[in-house]
Write a protein that holds these residues in place. Sequence first.
Motif, mmCIF file in Angstrom:
data_model
loop_
_atom_site.group_PDB
_atom_site.id
_atom_site.type_symbol
_atom_site.label_atom_id
_atom_site.label_comp_id
_atom_site.label_asym_id
_atom_site.label_seq_id
_atom_site.Cartn_x
_atom_site.Cartn_y
_atom_site.Cartn_z
ATOM 1 N N MET A 1 1.828 -1.928 5.228
ATOM 2 C CA MET A 1 0.522 -2.521 4.941
ATOM 3 C C MET A 1 0.664 -3.307 3.648
ATOM 4 S SD MET A 1 -1.235 0.996 5.984
ATOM 5 C CE MET A 1 0.420 1.659 6.234
ATOM 6 N N ILE A 2 0.474 -4.613 3.734
ATOM 7 C CA ILE A 2 0.719 -5.509 2.599
ATOM 8 C C ILE A 2 -0.589 -6.182 2.206
ATOM 9 C CG2 ILE A 2 2.067 -7.476 1.785
ATOM 10 C CD1 ILE A 2 3.780 -5.038 2.557
ATOM 11 N N ASN A 3 -0.927 -6.107 0.932
ATOM 12 C CA ASN A 3 -2.192 -6.654 0.443
ATOM 13 C C ASN A 3 -2.006 -7.980 -0.278
ATOM 14 O OD1 ASN A 3 -3.381 -4.360 1.424
ATOM 15 N ND2 ASN A 3 -3.841 -3.455 -0.581
ATOM 16 N N GLN A 4 -2.984 -8.839 -0.100
ATOM 17 C CA GLN A 4 -3.016 -10.130 -0.791
ATOM 18 C C GLN A 4 -3.225 -9.932 -2.288
ATOM 19 O OE1 GLN A 4 -6.596 -12.388 0.004
ATOM 20 N NE2 GLN A 4 -5.430 -14.266 0.226
ATOM 21 N N GLY A 5 -4.010 -8.956 -2.623
ATOM 22 C CA GLY A 5 -4.305 -8.668 -4.024
ATOM 23 C C GLY A 5 -3.619 -7.398 -4.486
ATOM 24 N N LYS A 6 -4.386 -6.523 -5.109
ATOM 25 C CA LYS A 6 -3.829 -5.280 -5.634
ATOM 26 C C LYS A 6 -3.589 -4.269 -4.520
ATOM 27 C CE LYS A 6 -5.982 -5.909 -10.168
ATOM 28 N NZ LYS A 6 -6.937 -5.371 -11.177
ATOM 29 N N VAL B 1 0.842 -1.190 0.000
ATOM 30 C CA VAL B 1 0.000 0.000 0.000
ATOM 31 C C VAL B 1 0.884 1.249 0.000
ATOM 32 C CG1 VAL B 1 -1.684 1.321 1.353
ATOM 33 C CG2 VAL B 1 -1.902 -1.162 1.165
ATOM 34 N N ARG B 2 0.559 2.197 -0.858
ATOM 35 C CA ARG B 2 1.417 3.379 -1.036
ATOM 36 C C ARG B 2 0.828 4.644 -0.427
ATOM 37 N NH1 ARG B 2 5.324 3.084 -6.053
ATOM 38 N NH2 ARG B 2 5.756 0.849 -6.060
ATOM 39 N N GLU B 3 -0.460 4.635 -0.141
ATOM 40 C CA GLU B 3 -1.102 5.860 0.350
ATOM 41 C C GLU B 3 -0.782 6.166 1.808
ATOM 42 O OE1 GLU B 3 -3.776 4.509 -3.035
ATOM 43 O OE2 GLU B 3 -2.513 3.577 -1.506
ATOM 44 N N TYR B 4 -0.326 5.166 2.561
ATOM 45 C CA TYR B 4 -0.073 5.346 3.992
ATOM 46 C C TYR B 4 1.344 4.875 4.305
ATOM 47 C CZ TYR B 4 -5.076 5.947 3.876
ATOM 48 O OH TYR B 4 -6.323 6.400 3.563
ATOM 49 N N CYS B 5 1.986 5.549 5.265
ATOM 50 C CA CYS B 5 3.405 5.292 5.474
ATOM 51 C C CYS B 5 3.768 5.425 6.951
ATOM 52 C CB CYS B 5 4.245 6.249 4.640
ATOM 53 S SG CYS B 5 4.005 7.994 5.056
ATOM 54 N N LEU C 1 8.344 5.708 3.657
ATOM 55 C CA LEU C 1 7.615 4.919 2.660
ATOM 56 C C LEU C 1 8.031 3.456 2.745
ATOM 57 C CD1 LEU C 1 7.866 7.335 -0.414
ATOM 58 C CD2 LEU C 1 6.126 7.271 1.395
ATOM 59 N N HIS C 2 7.107 2.584 2.415
ATOM 60 C CA HIS C 2 7.375 1.142 2.477
ATOM 61 C C HIS C 2 7.696 0.560 1.105
ATOM 62 C CE1 HIS C 2 4.740 1.935 6.098
ATOM 63 N NE2 HIS C 2 5.916 1.616 6.586
ATOM 64 N N TYR C 3 8.152 1.418 0.231
ATOM 65 C CA TYR C 3 8.652 1.039 -1.092
ATOM 66 C C TYR C 3 9.728 2.055 -1.441
ATOM 67 C CZ TYR C 3 5.654 4.907 -2.504
ATOM 68 O OH TYR C 3 5.057 6.150 -2.616
ATOM 69 N N GLY C 4 10.610 1.715 -2.346
ATOM 70 C CA GLY C 4 11.646 2.676 -2.698
ATOM 71 C C GLY C 4 12.804 2.057 -3.447
ATOM 72 N N GLN C 5 13.787 2.893 -3.730
ATOM 73 C CA GLN C 5 14.971 2.467 -4.463
ATOM 74 C C GLN C 5 16.199 2.571 -3.563
ATOM 75 O OE1 GLN C 5 15.312 4.743 -8.062
ATOM 76 N NE2 GLN C 5 13.281 4.162 -8.808
ATOM 77 N N PRO C 6 17.085 1.585 -3.627
ATOM 78 C CA PRO C 6 18.297 1.617 -2.788
ATOM 79 C C PRO C 6 19.110 2.885 -3.023
ATOM 80 C CG PRO C 6 18.045 -0.522 -3.847
ATOM 81 C CD PRO C 6 17.023 0.379 -4.467
ATOM 82 N N GLY C 7 19.594 3.471 -1.949
ATOM 83 C CA GLY C 7 20.444 4.649 -2.054
ATOM 84 C C GLY C 7 19.712 5.959 -2.260
#
Length: 257
Positions: free
Chosen positions: A207-212, A166-170, A185-191
């Motif tokens: 927050m991790i979703n089973q689907g989309k 999930v990208r809307e909440y961090c 954020l719970h996604y990103g690029q190294p460095g």
Amino acid sequence: MASIKLKSAEELSVMRESGRLLARVFEYLDGYIEIGVSTMDINDLAERFIIDQLRARPASKGQYGYQYVLNSSVNSVVCHGVPSATQKLKSGDIINVDITLEQGGFIADSSKMYMIGNVTPVARHLVDKTYEAMCEGIRSVKPGATLGDVGHAIQSHAQKHGYSVVREYCGHGIGREMHEEPQVLHYGQPGKGLALQEGMVFTIEPMINQGKAKVKLKKDGWTVVTSDKKLSAQWEHTVAVTSDGYEVLTLRAEERI
């Protein structure tokens, strides 16, 4: 960097105590969260324990006009689920309980997943892998690492197992205020992103979703659910950047991160 409040050794000592007390709340609730209990029961138990036993303040109550001491997010609820006397836990449910606590002027924030009764292997896998993703993010914390490193560690683990982030909440900085800089954020690029330094304190709460990954906000203005009605899981800890790595301030007795 000016807006990020680095914590002194003295301040970290107080935050460590807030985190220890919050861990005790979950250890107390472990004995009550089961089939037939309502999410409002959980809220009320937590409130009484925090105030009467710990002599602390439930920091979520009154924050942004919220009336309760915790969020209870069941099954397809991603986050910010509102406790209800009519919502009783049943076998097969997964529930995230998210609690904040203030003691000595500093706030701790943590959440834990509970699996109720006979949970399907599919649901159990999601809960377990979400916990692992949080741990991967935490283990990447050290001075000189970046927030992109943290997000990448979480995202990579989740996506490796076929899940979406999930990208809307961090996550967020935390201290005297519940929400401080930086955003985590719970996604990103190294460095990429902000470089971490000793004295930063923030939450990691994927927050991790089973689907989309897509989510939507319900009409109550709080509850966030998966758009495809599939399951979601979340874990959270408050983490301090130390001179040589990290310290999980809200660590519970059963955990080794």
